[in-house]
Design an enzyme around this catalytic site. Structure first.
Site, PDB file in Angstrom:
ATOM      1  N   CYS A 266     -70.076 -30.573  30.435  1.00 42.99           N
ATOM      2  CA  CYS A 266     -71.237 -30.002  31.107  1.00 42.99           C
ATOM      3  C   CYS A 266     -72.470 -30.092  30.190  1.00 42.99           C
ATOM      4  O   CYS A 266     -72.972 -31.180  29.957  1.00 42.99           O
ATOM      5  CB  CYS A 266     -70.942 -28.581  31.580  1.00 42.99           C
ATOM      6  SG  CYS A 266     -72.096 -27.988  32.843  1.00 42.99           S
TER       7      CYS A 266
ATOM      8  N   HIS B 144     -65.818 -29.610  34.898  1.00 46.02           N
ATOM      9  CA  HIS B 144     -65.082 -28.658  34.058  1.00 46.02           C
ATOM     10  C   HIS B 144     -63.568 -28.856  34.161  1.00 46.02           C
ATOM     11  O   HIS B 144     -62.934 -28.345  35.083  1.00 46.02           O
ATOM     12  CB  HIS B 144     -65.455 -27.226  34.445  1.00 46.02           C
ATOM     13  CG  HIS B 144     -66.858 -26.890  34.097  1.00 46.02           C
ATOM     14  ND1 HIS B 144     -67.221 -26.415  32.857  1.00 46.02           N
ATOM     15  CD2 HIS B 144     -68.005 -27.010  34.804  1.00 46.02           C
ATOM     16  CE1 HIS B 144     -68.527 -26.234  32.821  1.00 46.02           C
ATOM     17  NE2 HIS B 144     -69.024 -26.593  33.987  1.00 46.02           N
TER      18      HIS B 144
ATOM     19  N   GLU C 235     -61.421 -27.486  32.294  1.00 41.66           N
ATOM     20  CA  GLU C 235     -60.756 -26.294  31.765  1.00 41.66           C
ATOM     21  C   GLU C 235     -60.451 -25.230  32.814  1.00 41.66           C
ATOM     22  O   GLU C 235     -59.806 -24.230  32.509  1.00 41.66           O
ATOM     23  CB  GLU C 235     -61.600 -25.685  30.631  1.00 41.66           C
ATOM     24  CG  GLU C 235     -62.900 -25.039  31.064  1.00 41.66           C
ATOM     25  CD  GLU C 235     -64.081 -25.983  31.193  1.00 41.66           C
ATOM     26  OE1 GLU C 235     -65.222 -25.473  31.239  1.00 41.66           O
ATOM     27  OE2 GLU C 235     -63.899 -27.209  31.258  1.00 41.66           O
TER      28      GLU C 235
END
Length: 190
Positions: free
Chosen positions: A76, A163, A165
């Site tokens: 990001c 993302h 994660e």
């Protein structure tokens, strides 16, 4: 054999570290205010630059990008910082994105190994890379963002806008595993 996660004050930075820990990848979350010398003293095999609310709050992240010759993954804001450090252009996205997005993987070597041709990811950003720097190639795109991921053509420097994660990116752990393999390979070759 530790990967340092640079905390750029984004909402998911702790989640990056936790994801690596779940995968048994040695990791440490560190503030983006550490000096180059403090980072060097930790002897990392790779850096992951986390997301954050603004470039102004990115601390020394851009210096890390320019200084270190180890694998780097920007997520990001980290992705945008890599573009900026190498001369790319970032700007406000045409469409703010806070949703699941299907990306098209155009180069499935290394970071996206085993994930092509498409992947569902979580997107959460208002800025994006508008043009990649010289010596970079696009690895993935989507209908919302032309540069979902890129890679330096000569160095192990990668950026992803989305993302990996979060659980909304079902195969995000594979990206972290692939990055760890890149780091270990590089470490063994040096």
């Amino acid at each position: 054999m530790t990967i340092l996660v640079i905390n750029n004050k984004g909402q998911y930075n702790h989640r990056i570290q936790r994801s690596l820990q779940y995968l048994k990848i040695p990791t440490e979350l560190v503030p983006n205010t550490l000096s180059i010398e403090e980072i060097e003293a930790k002897n990392p095999i790779g850096l992951i630059l986390g997301g954050g609310p603004s470039i102004e709050g990115a601390g020394n992240s851009e210096e890390y990008i320019k200084h270190f010759d180890i694998p780097i993954l920007g997520i990001c804001l980290g992705h945008q910082l890599i573009a900026k450090a190498y001369g790319g252009q970032i700007d406000t996205s045409n469409t703010e994105s806070y949703a699941k997005v299907e990306i098209n993987i155009v180069n499935d070597e290394n970071l996206f190994s085993g994930l092509a041709p498409k992947m569902e990811v979580w997107s959460s950003h208002k800025d994006e890379v508008k043009s990649i720097p010289d010596d970079f190639e696009i690895l993935a795109n989507s209908n919302l963002c032309d540069v979902e991921s890129f890679k330096h053509t000569e160095k192990d420097v990668y950026g992803i806008q989305f993302h990996p994660e979060v659980h909304h990116t079902p195969k995000g752990s594979t990206i972290f595993e692939n990055f760890y393999e890149i780091c270990k390979k590089r470490c063994n070759n040096d």
